[in-house]
Scaffold this motif. Structure first.
Motif, PDB file in Angstrom:
ATOM      1  N   LEU A   1       0.986   5.127 -12.060  1.00 30.34           N
ATOM      2  CA  LEU A   1       0.527   3.465 -13.253  1.00 30.34           C
ATOM      3  C   LEU A   1      -0.468   3.508 -13.823  1.00 30.34           C
ATOM      4  O   LEU A   1      -1.937   4.051 -13.697  1.00 30.34           O
ATOM      5  CB  LEU A   1       0.900   2.416 -11.982  1.00 30.34           C
ATOM      6  CG  LEU A   1       1.771   2.246 -11.176  1.00 30.34           C
ATOM      7  CD1 LEU A   1       1.036   1.161 -10.076  1.00 30.34           C
ATOM      8  CD2 LEU A   1       2.193   1.292 -11.938  1.00 30.34           C
TER       9      LEU A   1
ATOM     10  N   LEU B   1       0.967  -1.434  -0.182  1.00 31.44           N
ATOM     11  CA  LEU B   1       0.371   0.089  -0.186  1.00 31.44           C
ATOM     12  C   LEU B   1       0.895   1.075  -0.116  1.00 31.44           C
ATOM     13  O   LEU B   1       0.760   2.241  -1.025  1.00 31.44           O
ATOM     14  CB  LEU B   1      -0.296   0.285   1.506  1.00 31.44           C
ATOM     15  CG  LEU B   1      -2.417  -0.767   1.309  1.00 31.44           C
ATOM     16  CD1 LEU B   1      -3.676  -0.516   2.398  1.00 31.44           C
ATOM     17  CD2 LEU B   1      -3.234   0.271  -0.088  1.00 31.44           C
TER      18      LEU B   1
ATOM     19  N   LYS C   1       0.711   5.827  -7.192  1.00 33.51           N
ATOM     20  CA  LYS C   1      -0.004   5.025  -8.031  1.00 33.51           C
ATOM     21  C   LYS C   1      -0.600   6.180  -9.347  1.00 33.51           C
ATOM     22  O   LYS C   1      -1.458   5.797 -10.208  1.00 33.51           O
ATOM     23  CB  LYS C   1      -1.193   5.437  -7.216  1.00 33.51           C
ATOM     24  CG  LYS C   1      -1.755   6.578  -7.024  1.00 33.51           C
ATOM     25  CD  LYS C   1      -2.989   6.073  -6.108  1.00 33.51           C
ATOM     26  CE  LYS C   1      -3.552   8.196  -5.176  1.00 33.51           C
ATOM     27  NZ  LYS C   1      -4.744   8.050  -4.567  1.00 33.51           N
ATOM     28  N   ASP C   2       0.067   7.656  -9.216  1.00 29.67           N
ATOM     29  CA  ASP C   2      -0.373   8.422 -10.414  1.00 29.67           C
ATOM     30  C   ASP C   2       0.568   8.109 -11.323  1.00 29.67           C
ATOM     31  O   ASP C   2       0.062   8.290 -12.681  1.00 29.67           O
ATOM     32  CB  ASP C   2       0.325   9.977 -10.066  1.00 29.67           C
ATOM     33  CG  ASP C   2      -0.362  10.372  -8.729  1.00 29.67           C
ATOM     34  OD1 ASP C   2      -1.942   9.858  -8.792  1.00 29.67           O
ATOM     35  OD2 ASP C   2       0.473  11.478  -7.670  1.00 29.67           O
TER      36      ASP C   2
ATOM     37  N   GLN D   1      -2.834  -1.755 -11.916  1.00 30.69           N
ATOM     38  CA  GLN D   1      -3.148  -1.634 -10.633  1.00 30.69           C
ATOM     39  C   GLN D   1      -4.343  -2.285  -9.931  1.00 30.69           C
ATOM     40  O   GLN D   1      -4.032  -2.919  -8.605  1.00 30.69           O
ATOM     41  CB  GLN D   1      -3.772   0.490 -10.000  1.00 30.69           C
ATOM     42  CG  GLN D   1      -3.420   1.173 -10.497  1.00 30.69           C
ATOM     43  CD  GLN D   1      -3.781   2.349  -9.811  1.00 30.69           C
ATOM     44  OE1 GLN D   1      -4.811   3.081  -9.685  1.00 30.69           O
ATOM     45  NE2 GLN D   1      -2.950   3.769 -10.803  1.00 30.69           N
TER      46      GLN D   1
ATOM     47  N   TYR E   1       2.356   1.378  -3.598  1.00 31.32           N
ATOM     48  CA  TYR E   1       1.090   2.208  -4.007  1.00 31.32           C
ATOM     49  C   TYR E   1       0.548   3.837  -4.159  1.00 31.32           C
ATOM     50  O   TYR E   1       0.398   4.425  -5.181  1.00 31.32           O
ATOM     51  CB  TYR E   1      -0.568   1.585  -3.758  1.00 31.32           C
ATOM     52  CG  TYR E   1      -1.531   2.017  -4.242  1.00 31.32           C
ATOM     53  CD1 TYR E   1      -1.843   1.479  -6.178  1.00 31.32           C
ATOM     54  CD2 TYR E   1      -2.824   2.272  -3.918  1.00 31.32           C
ATOM     55  CE1 TYR E   1      -2.795   1.620  -6.152  1.00 31.32           C
ATOM     56  CE2 TYR E   1      -3.741   2.617  -4.423  1.00 31.32           C
ATOM     57  CZ  TYR E   1      -4.179   2.570  -5.868  1.00 31.32           C
ATOM     58  OH  TYR E   1      -5.288   2.425  -5.777  1.00 31.32           O
ATOM     59  N   PHE E   2       1.014   3.669  -2.754  1.00 27.20           N
ATOM     60  CA  PHE E   2      -0.120   5.359  -2.440  1.00 27.20           C
ATOM     61  C   PHE E   2       1.725   5.971  -2.971  1.00 27.20           C
ATOM     62  O   PHE E   2       0.794   7.635  -3.601  1.00 27.20           O
ATOM     63  CB  PHE E   2      -0.113   5.653  -1.298  1.00 27.20           C
ATOM     64  CG  PHE E   2      -1.440   5.111  -0.584  1.00 27.20           C
ATOM     65  CD1 PHE E   2      -2.420   5.777  -1.807  1.00 27.20           C
ATOM     66  CD2 PHE E   2      -1.312   4.599  -0.507  1.00 27.20           C
ATOM     67  CE1 PHE E   2      -3.721   5.700  -1.218  1.00 27.20           C
ATOM     68  CE2 PHE E   2      -2.799   4.336   0.448  1.00 27.20           C
ATOM     69  CZ  PHE E   2      -3.587   5.079  -0.313  1.00 27.20           C
ATOM     70  N   SER E   3       2.917   6.094  -3.383  1.00 32.06           N
ATOM     71  CA  SER E   3       3.720   6.475  -3.263  1.00 32.06           C
ATOM     72  C   SER E   3       4.176   6.916  -5.139  1.00 32.06           C
ATOM     73  O   SER E   3       4.197   7.710  -5.797  1.00 32.06           O
ATOM     74  CB  SER E   3       5.297   6.448  -3.144  1.00 32.06           C
ATOM     75  OG  SER E   3       5.349   5.003  -3.247  1.00 32.06           O
TER      76      SER E   3
ATOM     77  N   TYR F   1      -4.473   1.578 -14.897  1.00 29.86           N
ATOM     78  CA  TYR F   1      -5.687   1.734 -14.395  1.00 29.86           C
ATOM     79  C   TYR F   1      -5.243   0.338 -14.096  1.00 29.86           C
ATOM     80  O   TYR F   1      -5.523  -0.198 -13.329  1.00 29.86           O
ATOM     81  CB  TYR F   1      -6.888   2.013 -14.577  1.00 29.86           C
ATOM     82  CG  TYR F   1      -7.582   2.183 -13.729  1.00 29.86           C
ATOM     83  CD1 TYR F   1      -7.371   2.147 -12.650  1.00 29.86           C
ATOM     84  CD2 TYR F   1      -8.387   0.427 -14.030  1.00 29.86           C
ATOM     85  CE1 TYR F   1      -9.047   1.652 -11.861  1.00 29.86           C
ATOM     86  CE2 TYR F   1     -10.004   0.411 -13.663  1.00 29.86           C
ATOM     87  CZ  TYR F   1     -10.278   1.175 -12.164  1.00 29.86           C
ATOM     88  OH  TYR F   1     -10.716   0.749 -11.419  1.00 29.86           O
TER      89      TYR F   1
END
Lengths: 496, 179
Positions: free
Chosen positions: B59, B49, B56-57, B64, B52-54, B61
């Motif tokens: 990646l 996670l 996610k922009d 993800q 992912y948050f670092s 869709y």
């Protein structure tokens, strides 16, 4: 030194010097793992102790944590002797009590690096015949203590395993020549090294190249004759290069084989084998019969035409033996192999061996799985009209099927009341044999598919490697397991 | 002992593996596995996670989604294999050898004659300790593939088994003829 220090019946810790060694080792570990980052940090000036960033903190935290763990581990590590066994109790989170019967201890080695020397201690390595994972290491013991421990253990051992001295003795014994390599065989070995694989890789490269030319706009049907010729020319060029490459690789391997196997001799002493080979660098490997666990020989397709095999006598591979490895004898013919078999396993009685094949699922299952992967790919290539890749895929697919078919036809296992025999090979042959008393343990494995079909893989573990027999009936596997276990248990012979 | 004593054995007389009555592991070991698995996925989940948050922009869709699907598939599969695989984990001790079978979809059954055991070990992890369980390991010369680990034994039983095995390999060079 107090007398009490040499009483091994009470649990005791290692020398306190071990703490320094632990800290040193942990620190070195972290550094060796992260040194590139540390170097970068040092050069860019990021490594500031006043304003540490996340990463630096992480590394320092890790070092500190592992160091603390190491120190706690030291205080929780006890060893003592109980009866005829060495006992070790250890563990910080994971507690473990290990028991090693003296009889099973093969070697006790001391090591002494600079730090050891400074504190006048030694590191101890205790090996059983098991894998490296199962060897026992102690960081630091007082030298007198370590020597006393070693002497005590060695004096208490009931049965002595064949030692280094015996192996050395073997080297000086009268020997009898069994096999000597000659010039034509050397040449044949060099020429028949596996060049097909490199050829195949290059073939793939050609297909890939042509495909990419097409993608780049060179469509063979539309371009003019001039371009067409040019591309055809480059294909010939690549073809020529391929042949050249194979030729060079052949020459290199002939040279290498000459250097390595020049004047190779396989010699027999009364209880072992010895092989000497090499042109400039004469190498000598000796193996006592008792240490040899497996006899195997194989030939690839070309070696089959020329009528020679590679023979291998595999030794028990405890860490102590890993440097000496197995005896490899290339270029032998069937008569030589028979001679070695007769000397090593005279009891084998091969005439009474009954051979059994494996289930046809061993053929069809991999083909089915490959088809599921490759057929959609082939269809996709047809739609994309990428014919060279398509051709490659089809050739690969057909090759795969032929290979599986050959392999299925050649996979057999045989059994009699002395040994286990496995046959394999694809375009050539491979043979593998061991005697029952050399087997360590057996295993039955089933995939979900094999479970549904009442099939199983049967695996035999020896001290010099494992061998699987794939896709046999579960009942056969269970019989093998019963029978071999029984044979191991009643055998009077030691495996080593 | 006569080394040439080699009476014929008929296959029907062999003790068959398939008739063997396997003993199950302690029931509480199931909880150990569940707890261990939960901790494992809690840690990997947290790490995943935070990664992912670092990123996610950046990646796409579908990646993800694929990552999430993969993660939860593994998670569900691991719990299922604990649940259904547990009853397949069982061991049996005979006079001269020890068996262990394991696996839910991919099964395996290993046997080691005591004669071939080099040394053995009982260990206890932190979660094992909560349930008073132990893990018995026996080592042979056949490399790590042939070593046997029987987890989920009561700590006392694990030690008893180890003592039994060790006494067999040090004193007993028992053969069938002597019985």
């Amino acid at each position: 030194m107090k007398k009490n220090d040499l009483d091994f019946s009470i649990p005791k810790r290692q020398s306190q010097a071990a703490i320094y060694l632990i800290i040193y080792n942990r620190f070195r570990n972290v550094i060796s793992r992260f040194w590139p980052f540390l170097l970068i940090a040092l050069f860019t000036g990021d490594l500031s102790f006043k304003n540490p960033d996340g990463f630096t903190m992480f590394i320092f935290g890790l070092t500190l944590l592992t160091g603390v763990f190491g120190i706690i581990a030291y205080f929780r590590y006890y060893f003592w002797i109980e009866g005829n066994q060495l006992m070790i109790k250890k563990g910080v989170l994971n507690h473990a009590l290990t028991q090693i019967p003296f009889d099973r201890i093969q070697t006790i080695d001391f090591e002494q690096n600079l730090i050891h020397q400074f504190f006048n201690v030694v590191g101890l390595k205790i090996e059983t015949a098991g894998s490296t994972q199962s060897e026992i290491k102690m960081q630091a013991l007082q030298k007198e203590e370590a020597e006393a421990l070693r002497d005590f253990i060695l004096s208490q051992k009931v049965t002595a395993a064949p030692t280094e001295e015996e192996a050395i003795e073997l080297k000086n014994q009268d020997t009898q020549l069994i096999y000597k390599i000659d010039f034509p065989i050397l040449l044949k070995i060099g020429l028949t090294e596996n060049h097909i694989r490199s050829g195949f890789v290059i073939l793939f490269a050609i297909f890939w190249f042509v495909d990419n030319i097409q993608e780049a706009g060179y469509d063979f049907s539309e371009v003019g004759d001039e371009y067409y010729n040019r591309i055809l020319g480059s294909i010939f060029l690549i073809g020529g290069l391929t042949i050249l490459f194979i030729l060079i690789s052949m020459m290199i391997s002939v040279g290498r084989i000459f250097l390595r196997y020049f004047d190779l001799r396989l010699l027999r002493s009364y209880n072992g084998f010895k092989v000497i080979n090499g042109l400039f660098n004469r190498k000598e490997v000796a193996a006592l019969d008792t240490k040899i666990q497996i006899l195997s020989w194989k030939q690839n397709m070309i070696q089959r035409w020329l009528g020679f095999h590679d023979l291998q006598l595999k030794q028990a591979s405890s860490a102590q033996l890993s440097t000496k490895k197995s005896i490899v004898v290339p270029g032998v013919n069937t008569t030589d192999i028979e001679k070695v078999k007769e000397l090593l396993f005279p009891e084998r009685d091969e005439d009474s061996v009954e051979y059994y094949g494996v289930s046809s699922h061993f053929l069809w299952r991999p083909i089915l799985i490959m088809s599921i992967i490759i057929i959609p790919l082939i269809v996709f290539m047809i739609i994309q009209q990428a014919y060279p890749t398509l051709a490659f895929l089809v050739i690969f697919y057909i090759g795969f099927i032929i290979q599986r078919k050959k392999k299925f036809k050649k996979t057999y296992f045989g059994l009699n009341d002395q040994g286990l025999f496995v046959r394999g090979g694809v375009f050539g042959h491979s043979r593998w044999m061991t005697m029952h008393y050399k087997i360590q343990s057996t295993e039955i494995k089933q995939t979900p598919f094999q479970y549904r079909k009442d099939l199983a893989d049967f695996i035999v573990h020896t001290a010099s490697g494992s061998r699987g027999i794939p896709y046999i009936k579960l009942s056969e596997a269970e019989y093998l397991q019963d029978y071999l276990t029984y044979k191991i248990e009643i055998s009077q012979k030691e495996w080593m | 002992m006569n080394p040439f004593n080699n009476p014929q054995i008929f296959s029907a007389d062999l003790n068959s593996v398939s008739d063997l009555e396997f003993e199950p592991l302690e029931n509480s070991y199931r909880s150990v596995l569940y707890i261990g698995n939960t901790i494992f996925f809690a840690i990997t989940g947290t790490v995943a996670l935070s990664i992912y948050f670092s990123v996610k922009d950046e990646l796409p869709y579908f990646i993800q989604v694929a990552a999430a699907v993969l993660f939860f598939t593994l998670l569900i599969f691991s719990f299922l294999s604990i649940h259904f695989g547990f009853k397949n984990k069982a061991f049996a001790v005979r006079q001269q050898d020890i068996f262990f079978q394991t696996g839910w979809l991919w099964k395996s059954k290993t046997v080691i004659p005591f004669k071939r055991i080099q040394h053995s070990e009982v260990s206890q992890g932190p979660i094992d300790r909560m349930f008073n369980l132990g893990k018995l390991r026996v080592f042979t010369a056949g490399g790590s593939g042939s070593d046997l680990t029987i987890p989920g034994l009561s700590f006392i039983k694990a030690n008893q088994l180890k003592d039994f095995i060790i006494s067999e390999i040090t004193t007993g060079k028992v053969s069938y003829e002597e019985e």
